[in-house]
Design an enzyme around this catalytic site. Structure first.
Site, PDB file in Angstrom:
ATOM      1  N   SER A 114       1.730  29.002 -18.207  1.00  0.00           N
ATOM      2  CA  SER A 114       1.881  28.443 -16.859  1.00  0.00           C
ATOM      3  C   SER A 114       1.133  27.137 -16.649  1.00  0.00           C
ATOM      4  O   SER A 114       1.292  26.494 -15.605  1.00  0.00           O
ATOM      5  CB  SER A 114       1.423  29.474 -15.820  1.00  0.00           C
ATOM      6  OG  SER A 114       0.052  29.745 -15.970  1.00  0.00           O
ATOM      7  N   LYS A 128      -1.986  32.921  -6.932  1.00  0.00           N
ATOM      8  CA  LYS A 128      -2.372  31.523  -7.177  1.00  0.00           C
ATOM      9  C   LYS A 128      -2.472  30.744  -5.869  1.00  0.00           C
ATOM     10  O   LYS A 128      -3.380  29.917  -5.691  1.00  0.00           O
ATOM     11  CB  LYS A 128      -1.360  30.874  -8.123  1.00  0.00           C
ATOM     12  CG  LYS A 128      -1.387  31.446  -9.533  1.00  0.00           C
ATOM     13  CD  LYS A 128      -0.306  30.849 -10.407  1.00  0.00           C
ATOM     14  CE  LYS A 128      -0.337  31.450 -11.818  1.00  0.00           C
ATOM     15  NZ  LYS A 128       0.734  30.911 -12.674  1.00  0.00           N
TER      16      LYS A 128
END
Length: 834
Positions: free
Chosen positions: A739, A782
């Site tokens: 990611s 996140k």
């Protein structure tokens, strides 16, 4: 006496050749291996048919004498050993004169007797000690010249004392050793001389070959007595130990026999007096009543009755009785037919969840759906819930709330570190101390067959040579199998289909795929600062005040203090660490209250926290990072929730090298190399485009424009002429995953072009080799981490835009989101001027 014995028996006059001068000049030597013979003793010698040669037979008939010598002990082997108590055995091997001791016993042959198997029994009488002086023949018989010896005897008081000591020792030994009987004592009293007495006693005790030979070679009678006393003392010690062992065995046997007889007598007495049954009978009656009343299944009933029949014939003193009784107790203590009735009230359940938990709306909604289905169809089964999320977000308490909402009993046990599949399915009864597995134990403790059982920390199961507990759980959590769950200890099916299993995990990636497939995952995200402040105000502070004996008038934490406490000391997604720090402040307040008579209300300010609880555990990462080219903020997901991380790049002298540090995993390592290759290719393409523009507009270009074109070319040359070092801070923490692909590519691009990236911008997304931005997971965590860190702008993959719906609107407030599908879009957002 048989005909064969009568036919071959030859009687020899025992009184023949008694005079020393009439001894033959030479004698035949027979080697002996085991029991020695001494002068004055009479003992048989068994000679096999092949050893009793005609030469030996002829010599015996001629002289009537034979010599017996011990074979040296280092030559003794299995081939030459014979089993006989009082017989002197002849070695079956060929033995030469060097294999035997020279000193032996000269014997007179009393009789010889042929036995049915062909062997010959020669009865000999020991006459004197002798020594072979010269061997004159070795085969087929050993023949030697010899000299005889008499005992060296000094009659005095010391010899008399030795004699009496030996007699006393033999008397004491006769009390333990049955070999020293009355006949032995009589023979000792009638011994013709002290030397003969010593030889008689030595013959009676068991001496090994070296000791017997040494005793045989001792001519001085006093020395012979001294050695004999040592041997008798050793024999007495051995006999004492044997007697002790024998007495202990007899005592145990007598104890068991005595107890058995007493029990039998007690049974008869109770029966005659019409008293109640004995203890065993009472136990058996209680077990029989339980078998009829607990509602066993058909198979369990059959197994219980079989075990009951077996128990009735086993004595209650036998260890096997307790094993069988324990097994029956386990079987009958289980709730085969006892259950609690579900009392599902959705409004009440909703209030209960809201009362005990703040936020977690998605999890609460799924639990209410589950309860609604249970209300419509009570027999519904098949759903195994797994609450997944970081520590301290309320997974375990949610499971307890489910049990309370259903009106069921709750039982929890941790699977963390469990490595033995027998913990789940039990041990077989063949093992000492065997017990059922944790599932059966849980059912026995809750006493109902439909509890809520929480399998805590299911992602931390271990595996070892003792088995795989995760594989054992497959049967437990599979609705198609658990209605006939068989525990190894019980060895009969038990229905687990009525049990509601709820599992918890921090990271579902550690759960084996077959086990994960049997559960429905309910993800619990971490809390934001605002949620933590609400939780602290409504639940944590009142709980800690009560725990520490404080009143509301003694303690107060304002919102600014809580905000600083959470942001600088307790950034974890859960509330457990925050609760620990609030407890620490409560202890400070308690100390202040008892230390002063007029203590003021404990209400610290944000500036007081460092003095009260120490230096801040976290600092603002954004404030520390100066805005320089090559540094970009990324977003990461961990087992404890979301977090931000910085991608740092640094140019080094070299030719196009690329160096990675920060304890990166293999996937992140590949992602970094991919980002480097893509960035290098992108800069090459941009340089080619600029070169074409430069040529087409060469005449029209200004001096300023030419300078910009040169900067593009310098960017391409930068990666070719420099080694780049890419690092992710917190090097002690392992990092992995794809990611951070666009983040690393942007950091390399920023370093090469010298363009700065604003610190309030963060991003996440996987980068392909063609520049596409691919979706990633953990978007909610996140975003919450970015919110806690003060991020204002987030770049995320286009396909993850739908995941923003999971983030509450109040948490998205004040943040801008830019979904992108290609890296070109990343550059447009990141390099855009304010």
């Amino acid at each position: 006496m048989s005909d064969i014995e009568t036919e071959y028996q030859v009687q020899i006059d025992p009184n023949a050749h008694e005079d020393e001068n009439s001894f033959p000049d030479e004698v035949v030597i027979i080697p002996i291996m085991n029991s020695p013979i001494f002068p004055g003793m009479i003992a048989p010698i068994i000679l096999t048919e092949d050893k009793f040669t005609p030469e030996l037979d002829q010599y015996l008939m001629k002289t009537g004498y034979v010599a017996l010598n011990l074979v040296k002990s280092d030559l003794k082997g299995e081939d030459g050993e014979f089993v006989a108590e009082e017989n002197i055995d002849f070695d079956s091997r060929e033995i030469s004169p060097k294999d035997i001791y020279k000193v032996g016993v000269l014997c007179k042959v009393v009789k010889k007797l042929k036995l049915p198997d062909g062997s010959v029994n020669v009865l000999v009488h020991g006459i004197k000690r002798y020594r072979a002086s010269e061997f004159i023949e070795e085969n087929p018989i050993i023949k030697a010249k010899y000299e005889v010896f008499d005992d060296l005897l000094d009659t005095d008081e010391e010899l008399d004392a030795y004699t009496r000591s030996v007699i006393n020792q033999v008397k004491r030994l006769s009390e333990i050793n049955t070999y020293f009987n009355e006949e032995m004592k009589l023979a000792m009293l009638n011994s013709p001389s002290p030397g003969a007495l010593a030889d008689l006693v030595a013959f009676a005790i068991s001496l090994d070959i070296p000791e017997a030979q040494d005793f045989l070679e001792t001519l001085v009678v006093k020395k012979r007595f001294a050695k004999l006393l040592v041997y008798l003392k050793r024999e007495k010690d051995v006999a004492d130990i044997q007697k002790k062992i024998s007495d202990e065995v007899n005592d145990k046997v007598n104890k068991y026999q005595r107890e058995y007889f007493l029990r039998e007598q007690l049974k008869v007495i109770r029966s005659e007096l019409g008293m109640e049954d004995d203890e065993k009978s009472r136990d058996l009656n209680i077990l029989k009543e339980k078998i009829d009343t607990v509602g066993l299944s058909e198979e369990a009933m059959k197994a219980a009755k079989d075990e009951m029949e077996r128990l009735e014939v086993i004595p209650d003193s036998s260890p096997e009785y307790n094993v069988a009784r324990t097994y029956l107790n386990w079987m009958l203590d289980l709730p085969w037919s006892k259950s609690t009735e579900d009392k599902v009230d959705i409004p009440v359940a909703k209030k209960l969840l809201e009362k005990d938990h703040y936020g977690l709306e998605k999890a609460k909604e799924r639990i209410l759906e589950f309860l609604a289905v249970r209300k419509l169809k009570p027999q519904f089964d098949g759903t195994i819930l797994c609450l997944a999320g970081p520590p301290g977000v309320g997974k375990t308490s949610l499971g307890k709330s489910i049990a309370d909402a259903l009106g069921r009993k709750f039982y929890r046990f941790s699977l963390g570190g469990m490595r033995d599949e027998a913990e789940i399915k039990g041990h077989r009864r063949t093992y000492v101390g065997a017990m059922p597995g944790r599932i059966i134990q849980a059912l026995k403790r809750v006493e109902v067959n439909n509890p809520v059982i929480m399998l805590d920390e299911i992602d931390k199961l271990g595996q070892s040579f003792q088995g795989d507990p995760a594989s054992a759980l497959l049967e437990v959590l599979d609705p198609e199998q658990n209605h006939t769950f068989i525990d190894h200890y019980l060895d009969i099916p038990f229905d687990l289909s009525k049990v509601l299993f709820v599992a918890t995990a921090n990271y579902i990636g550690n759960i084996p795929e077959p086990l994960l497939d049997r559960m429905e995952i309910i993800e619990l995200s971490g809390y934001t600062i605002e949620e933590k402040i609400s939780i602290a105000t409504k639940w944590v502070i009142p709980k800690q005040l009560k725990k520490h004996g404080l009143a509301k008038t003694d303690f107060s934490l304002g919102v600014p203090v809580l905000k600083k406490l959470i942001s600088d000391y307790a950034r974890e997604p859960g509330v457990r660490v925050m609760e620990q720090f609030i407890a620490k402040l409560c202890r400070k307040a308690a100390l202040a209250k008892v230390s002063s008579r007029r203590a003021k209300k404990f209400a610290p300010k944000p500036a007081d926290l460092e003095k009260l609880v120490g230096s801040a555990r976290y600092q603002s990462e954004l404030a520390q990072k100066s805005v320089v080219p090559g540094v970009v903020t990324g977003l990461a997901w961990t087992a404890f929730g979301g977090d931000i991380l910085f991608i740092e790049t640094l140019p080094l002298k070299g030719k196009g090298g690329f160096k990675l540090t920060g304890q990166l995993g293999s996937v992140m390592n590949e992602s970094a190399n991919l980002a480097y290759s893509y960035t290098k290719k992108l800069l090459e393409e941009q340089a080619e485009v600029e070169a074409k523009k430069k040529k087409s507009k060469a005449k029209k270009s200004s001096k300023k424009k030419e300078s910009a074109d040169e900067n593009k070319e310098e960017a391409l040359d930068f990666l070719s002429e420099h080694e780049v070092h890419l690092h992710l801070p917190a090097g002690a923490t392992p990092k992995d995953g794809p990611s951070a692909g666009i983040t690393m590519a942007l950091a390399l691009y920023s370093l090469a072009t010298g363009q700065k990236i604003r610190p309030t911008l963060a991003m996440t997304g996987e980068l392909s080799l063609t520049g596409k931005v691919l979706p990633v997971g953990g978007i909610k965590e996140k975003v919450l981490a970015a919110k806690r860190a003060g991020i204002k702008t987030i770049i995320l993959p286009q396909e993850n835009a739908k995941d923003l719906k999971e983030v509450p609107e109040n948490h998205r407030k004040g943040m801008k989101f830019f979904p992108v599908s290609h890296f070109d879009d990343v550059l447009k957002v990141a390099l855009k001027k304010k």
